[in-house]
Design a protein around this motif. Sequence first.
Motif: not given
Length: 265
Positions: A1-29
């Motif tokens: 669901m959503g774009d896997a390259s960015m956080c669906i909550n705050c829009g921050l770019a996902v630096a590592n595709p294996e990371q589990k949470f957004c470092p800015a808002c804590g949203q699962p990724t």
Amino acid sequence: MGDASMCINCGLAVANPEQKFCPACGQPTPVHRIDWRFLGHELEHSVLHMDRGILYSLKELMLRPGHLMRGYLEGRRAKQVKPLLLLMISAAAVLLLGKLLLDGDIVGSAMELGFAGSGAPKAGAGMDPTALAATFAAAKDWLNGHMTAFTLLCLPLEAAAFWLAFKGRGLNYPEWLVVSAVLTVQSFVFMALAIVLQRWIPSAQAWVLLCVVAYTVFSLVQLFNRHSGWTSALRALVGLGMFMVAQSLMVGAGVFVLFLLFSRG
């Protein structure tokens, strides 16, 4: 669901595709679709993990309370349930046991006995006995129905008493609020045990206060195990004494106001 390259909550770019949470808002990724596997995972993490934390916290609370509190204050909190949440859960457990085993009368006759030995108004001293009986009944009913609210009201008083008694030991007032919450959970554990045992041991609830005092002293001596045990025990008793006086004054003031209302009514 959503774009896997960015956080669906705050829009921050996902630096590592294996990371589990957004470092800015804590949203699962990445965000997973809600399906049976997702619901099972949520159940495991939200319920089972909390249950394990509750069991761990309660076990440590009764066996190594001082070490438990020191670990939480120093930041070792991963295995522990938050003190305020544990306080709410333990208060709810006491209320449930009281409803099932004591018909909701947790306070019982202890309040009348306590006031009978204090400077509270007594019938025959120019007081209306009907108003006095109605006052105690109303106060007892309120305490039975609002135990959690009353506990939270008393928590700042308890923290202030221990903060004064242990001044110079390095804990600030907010830290004493946490310690007081943990000690209150401890007292609820003893209350719950007394309610369960009262069917076989009628005097079980009379021993609660003694157990609470003894375990509070034990817990605080263990918390400050780098200091003299006798000095810590004395400070703990002084803090408990100040808290009990403040709590009695608060309850007495409430009862006095109720008495005036019933006398005029």
